[in-house]
Design a protein around this motif. Structure first.
Motif, PDB file in Angstrom:
ATOM      1  N   ALA A 126       1.046  -1.111   0.017  1.00 10.44           N
ATOM      2  CA  ALA A 126      -0.092  -0.036   0.057  1.00 10.44           C
ATOM      3  C   ALA A 126       0.912   1.313   0.030  1.00 10.44           C
ATOM      4  CB  ALA A 126      -0.798   0.006   1.172  1.00 10.44           C
ATOM      5  N   GLU A 127       1.681   1.251   0.857  1.00  2.55           N
ATOM      6  CA  GLU A 127       2.868   2.269   0.788  1.00  2.55           C
ATOM      7  C   GLU A 127       3.505   2.673  -0.533  1.00  2.55           C
ATOM      8  OE1 GLU A 127       4.873   2.781   5.108  1.00  2.55           O
ATOM      9  OE2 GLU A 127       4.555   0.888   4.354  1.00  2.55           O
ATOM     10  N   GLU A 187       2.296   1.844  -3.233  1.00  2.70           N
ATOM     11  CA  GLU A 187       1.104   2.558  -4.384  1.00  2.70           C
ATOM     12  C   GLU A 187       0.929   3.915  -3.964  1.00  2.70           C
ATOM     13  OE1 GLU A 187      -2.156  -0.083  -4.520  1.00  2.70           O
ATOM     14  OE2 GLU A 187      -1.044  -1.898  -5.211  1.00  2.70           O
ATOM     15  N   VAL A 188       0.735   4.127  -2.958  1.00  2.00           N
ATOM     16  CA  VAL A 188       0.564   5.784  -2.497  1.00  2.00           C
ATOM     17  C   VAL A 188       1.844   6.711  -2.969  1.00  2.00           C
ATOM     18  CG1 VAL A 188       0.553   7.383  -0.528  1.00  2.00           C
ATOM     19  CG2 VAL A 188      -1.031   5.395  -0.633  1.00  2.00           C
ATOM     20  N   GLN A 234       1.730   6.935  -6.596  1.00  2.00           N
ATOM     21  CA  GLN A 234       0.665   8.091  -6.951  1.00  2.00           C
ATOM     22  C   GLN A 234       1.285   9.354  -6.706  1.00  2.00           C
ATOM     23  OE1 GLN A 234      -2.419   7.481  -7.874  1.00  2.00           O
ATOM     24  NE2 GLN A 234      -3.712   8.918  -7.297  1.00  2.00           N
ATOM     25  N   TYR A 285       4.826   0.335   9.189  1.00  2.00           N
ATOM     26  CA  TYR A 285       4.764   1.237   8.284  1.00  2.00           C
ATOM     27  C   TYR A 285       6.040   2.249   8.342  1.00  2.00           C
ATOM     28  CZ  TYR A 285       0.078  -0.052   6.925  1.00  2.00           C
ATOM     29  OH  TYR A 285      -0.957  -0.859   6.736  1.00  2.00           O
ATOM     30  N   PHE A 319      -3.459   8.560   4.625  1.00  2.00           N
ATOM     31  CA  PHE A 319      -3.047   7.285   3.637  1.00  2.00           C
ATOM     32  C   PHE A 319      -3.983   6.575   3.269  1.00  2.00           C
ATOM     33  CE2 PHE A 319      -1.370   2.908   4.191  1.00  2.00           C
ATOM     34  CZ  PHE A 319      -0.523   2.967   3.465  1.00  2.00           C
ATOM     35  N   ARG A 343      -4.732   6.094  -0.638  1.00  2.00           N
ATOM     36  CA  ARG A 343      -4.376   4.396  -1.104  1.00  2.00           C
ATOM     37  C   ARG A 343      -5.711   4.147  -1.969  1.00  2.00           C
ATOM     38  NH1 ARG A 343      -2.880  -0.462  -2.388  1.00  2.00           N
ATOM     39  NH2 ARG A 343      -3.721  -2.063  -1.072  1.00  2.00           N
ATOM     40  N   CYS A 372      -5.743   5.434  -5.336  1.00  2.00           N
ATOM     41  CA  CYS A 372      -4.737   4.786  -6.306  1.00  2.00           C
ATOM     42  C   CYS A 372      -5.546   3.784  -6.850  1.00  2.00           C
ATOM     43  CB  CYS A 372      -3.586   4.396  -5.513  1.00  2.00           C
ATOM     44  SG  CYS A 372      -2.537   5.416  -4.509  1.00  2.00           S
ATOM     45  N   ARG A 373      -6.452   3.125  -5.874  1.00  2.00           N
ATOM     46  CA  ARG A 373      -6.853   1.859  -6.470  1.00  2.00           C
ATOM     47  C   ARG A 373      -8.408   2.318  -7.229  1.00  2.00           C
ATOM     48  NH1 ARG A 373      -5.143  -3.654  -6.053  1.00  2.00           N
ATOM     49  NH2 ARG A 373      -3.147  -3.778  -5.150  1.00  2.00           N
ATOM     50  N   ASP A 411      -6.420  -3.690   4.953  1.00  2.00           N
ATOM     51  CA  ASP A 411      -6.617  -3.044   3.574  1.00  2.00           C
ATOM     52  C   ASP A 411      -6.370  -4.074   2.505  1.00  2.00           C
ATOM     53  OD1 ASP A 411      -5.007  -0.559   2.101  1.00  2.00           O
ATOM     54  OD2 ASP A 411      -3.782  -2.329   1.565  1.00  2.00           O
ATOM     55  N   ASN A 430      -9.474  -3.924  -0.214  1.00  2.00           N
ATOM     56  CA  ASN A 430      -9.206  -3.555  -1.633  1.00  2.00           C
ATOM     57  C   ASN A 430      -9.396  -4.668  -2.413  1.00  2.00           C
ATOM     58  OD1 ASN A 430      -9.130  -0.939  -0.960  1.00  2.00           O
ATOM     59  ND2 ASN A 430      -7.017  -0.958  -0.442  1.00  2.00           N
TER      60      ASN A 430
END
Ligand code: GDP
Ligand code: MG
Ligand code: ZN
Lengths: 230, 251
Positions: A146-147, A149-150, A153, B92, B101, B105, B108-109, B154, B158
Motif C-alpha cells: 500500500a505504501e 502504491e501511495v 501516486q 509502516y 494514507f 490509497r 490509487c486503487r 487493507d 481493497n
C-alpha cells in the motif's frame, strides 16, 4: 551513435544499485555500456562499475553545482563514450542540487527515488523528477504494498508523462522494465547542439565567490532576501 | 478484472536446471500453500506472480492469465494490479496520518468512495487488534500488531485484487484464524507462504519448493484433514491460555 541515459535522484536512493543491475542485464543482452559518475567531493562508484567489467570514469565538480559541471562537460563525456564504442552511455549524477537537472532534450532522463524516504520528497526535488522520462521507485521490499502504491501516486501526480517502474536495487527485480523503456526510446543522437530541458539558475552572490562574513554590508551582486513578517 | 485462472509456467531452479513443475493452473476460489525451507525460493515464486513474470526474471517463469500473456498495463498501473501482496513487513515507514494514507490509497486503487473505503478498513483493522487505531494516528507510531492488522484489513477490503499473496502471517502477533477469515473470499485465489503447519494445511493443495524451484505439488489427504482439525483445536487452546494469562488469571 550512442544512447545517453542520465540518472539522477537524491543521495542513497539506489542510483548506483539500479545502474549496476541495468548494466548486468544490458551486458547479458550483448550491449556495450560505459558509465560516467559525477559527484562533488569524492566517489567510489566508478570503481564499482569497473568491477562489473564496463569502462567507467568519474568527474568531481568540487566548488560548483554538479549539474552545471555535467552540462559543461557533456560533449567531452559523450566523446569518451564513443571512443569506448559504447552503445549506451550511462551518466550517474550526484543528486544533491534540487534546483537544477542536467537532462537534455534528446538524452533519456531517469529519476531514482526510494519509497523509504519521506512521502514529501517527490514534491521537493524539482525538475529532476518533473522533467524525467522514467521514474524508478526502489526499496519496495522495505515497505507494505500500500505504501509503494501511495508513493507511486505522488510521483505520477508530479510527472504524469513519465513511465514509472518499481525496481529492487538489491535483487534486480523489475529492472527488465527499465531496460524495456530505455530500449523503446529512440534517443541515439549527437550531443552538440542538444538543449537542456530546464534552465539552470546561477547563483552569483558574494558567497559564491568566497565571501565568508555574515551581514548586509558584505553582500554584493544578486542578493535574494526572504520575506519575514515584522 | 474478470478472469478464471492463472497459470505458472515452470522455469529454472538455482542451478539453472528446469524445475519439476512445468505448468500449474490455479482457479479462482482455490487456496494454495507454498512450503519449503528458508532460501528454497518461496518468496521469489510469490514475486514472480506479483510481477506477472514474462520469462524475464531470474527464474525464467511465465505467468498467464486465462492461458494468455497479460497486458503490461496490468502490472504498471496500481488500479489494474490483480495481486494484493501481504508482505512480511511489520511496520509502516511513511510519514502520514492513517486516515490520509488510507484515502490516498483508495484513490490509487480508484475506489469510488475513498472516504467510506478508509473508514471500512479502519473498522476491520480495529476488530483484529486489541488496541484501536485512530484516524489521526501517525502510521509510523502504530504498534506491530496495529500495523499488521491495518495491512491485513487493507489487503482484504481493497478487493478489486482477485489474487491474494500472503507471506508469513504467523509473525503477526494477532489472531491468525481471525486474520485468515478476514482475508478469505470465496471468489479469490489465495496463495499462502508459510512455515506454520496449520496454515500449510489450510489449502487444498501445496507447492513444495526446493533449491529455487517448484519441486512437487501435493493434494490434501483425508488424514491431513484430521491433522488440521487437531492443530486448530490446539491453536484455539493456546489462544485461550494466552488470553487468560493476559487477564492476570492463574491457570
Ligand atoms: N532493501 C533495498 N535496499 C536497496 C534497494 N536499492 C538500493 N538499496 C540500498 O540502498 C543503499 C544506497 O544505494 P546506492 O545505490 O548507493 O544509492 P545512490 O546514492 O543513489 O547511488 C545501498 O546500501 C543499497 O544496497 C532496494 O530496492 N531495496
Ligand atoms: Mg551512487
Ligand atoms: Zn544546481
Amino acid at each position: 551513435m550512442q544512447k545517453i541515459v542520465i540518472i539522477g535522484g537524491p543521495p542513497a536512493a539506489g542510483k548506483t544499485a539500479v545502474i549496476s543491475q541495468l548494466i548486468r542485464l544490458l551486458k547479458s543482452d550483448g550491449k556495450s555500456v560505459a558509465v560516467c559518475k559525477i559527484d562533488c567531493l569524492q566517489t567510489r562508484d566508478d570503481e564499482s562499475y569497473r568491477m562489473l567489467g564496463v569502462p567507467a570514469i568519474a568527474g568531481l565538480s568540487r566548488d560548483i553545482c554538479p549539474d552545471h559541471f555535467l552540462a559543461a562537460n557533456l560533449e567531452e563525456i559523450a566523446a569518451w563514450g564513443i571512443r569506448k564504442a559504447a552503445e549506451i552511455l550511462i551518466i550517474e549524477t550526484a543528486g544533491l542540487c534540487h534546483r537544477c537537472a542536467p537532462a537534455t532534450k534528446k538524452t533519456i532522463a531517469v529519476c531514482v527515488l526510494d519509497c523509504v524516504s519521506s512521502i514529501r520528497v517527490p514534491d521537493k526535488i524539482g525538475p529532476v523528477l518533473t522533467d524525467c522520462d522514467i521514474a524508478v521507485i526502489t526499496k519496495g521490499d522495505m515497505v507494505s504494498q500500500a505504501e509503494t502504491e501511495v508513493f507511486w501516486q505522488s510521483v505520477s501526480a508530479l510527472n504524469s508523462r513519465a513511465e514509472i517502474v518499481e525496481v529492487n536495487g538489491v535483487t534486480g527485480s523489475g529492472v527488465q522494465y527499465l531496460k524495456r523503456f530505455i530500449d523503446e526510446i529512440d534517443a541515439a543522437h549527437s550531443i552538440v547542439g542538444d538543449e537542456l530541458r530546464s534552465d539552470m539558475p546561477s547563483a552569483i552572490c558574494s558567497y559564491c565567490i568566497g565571501e565568508r562574513r555574515i551581514g548586509n554590508m558584505y553582500q554584493q551582486g544578486v542578493v535574494t532576501k526572504m520575506e519575514i513578517p515584522t | 478484472m474478470t478472469f478464471k485462472s492463472i497459470t505458472i509456467l515452470g522455469g529454472v531452479d538455482k542451478d539453472g536446471k528446469d524445475e519439476n513443475i512445468r505448468a500449474l493452473t490455479i482457479e479462482r476460489g482455490e487456496i494454495y500453500s507454498v512450503i519449503g525451507f528458508t532460501g528454497s525460493g518461496k518468496s521469489r515464486l510469490i514475486r514472480d506472480i506479483e510481477q506477472l513474470a514474462d520469462r524475464d526474471t531470474v527464474t525464467k517463469r511465465q505467468i498467464l492469465i486465462d492461458g494468455k500473456t497479460p497486458d503490461y498495463s496490468m502490472r504498471r498501473d496500481p488500479s489494474k494490479k490483480i495481486v494484493a501482496h501481504l508482505t512480511q513487513n511489520m511496520n509502516y515507514i511513511m510519514d502520514l496520518q492513517c486516515g490520509d494514507f488510507l484515502r490516498l490509497r483508495a484513490e490509487c486503487r480508484k475506489m469510488t468512495d475513498a472516504k467510506k473505503n478508509a473508514e471500512q478498513i479502519l473498522e476491520t483493522a480495529n476488530k483484529l487488534c486489541g488496541e484501536p487505531i485512530a484516524d489521526y494516528a501517525q502510521l509510523t507510531s502504530l504498534s506491530g500488531g496495529q500495523s499488521r492488522a491495518l495491512m491485513i484489513a487493507d489487503t482484504a477490503i481493497n478487493t478489486n485484487a482477485p489474487i491474494i499473496l500472503i507471506d508469513e502471517i504467523e509473525n503477526a502477533g494477532i489472531d491468525k484464524k481471525a486474520a485468515m477469515d478476514t482475508l478469505l473470499g470465496s471468489d479469490k485465489i489465495i496463495i499462502v507462504v508459510t512455515h506454520d503447519p496449520m496454515l500449510a494445511l489450510s489449502g487444498k493443495k501445496r507447492i513444495i519448493m526446493r533449491n529455487g524451484g517448484m519441486d512437487g505439488l501435493l493434494t490434501l489427504t483425508e488424514k491431513e484433514k484430521e491433522v488440521f482439525s487437531k492443530l486448530q483445536t490446539l491453536s484455539e487452546y493456546s489462544l485461550e491460555v494466552q488470553r487468560n494469562l493476559r487477564l492476570g488469571k492463574t491457570l
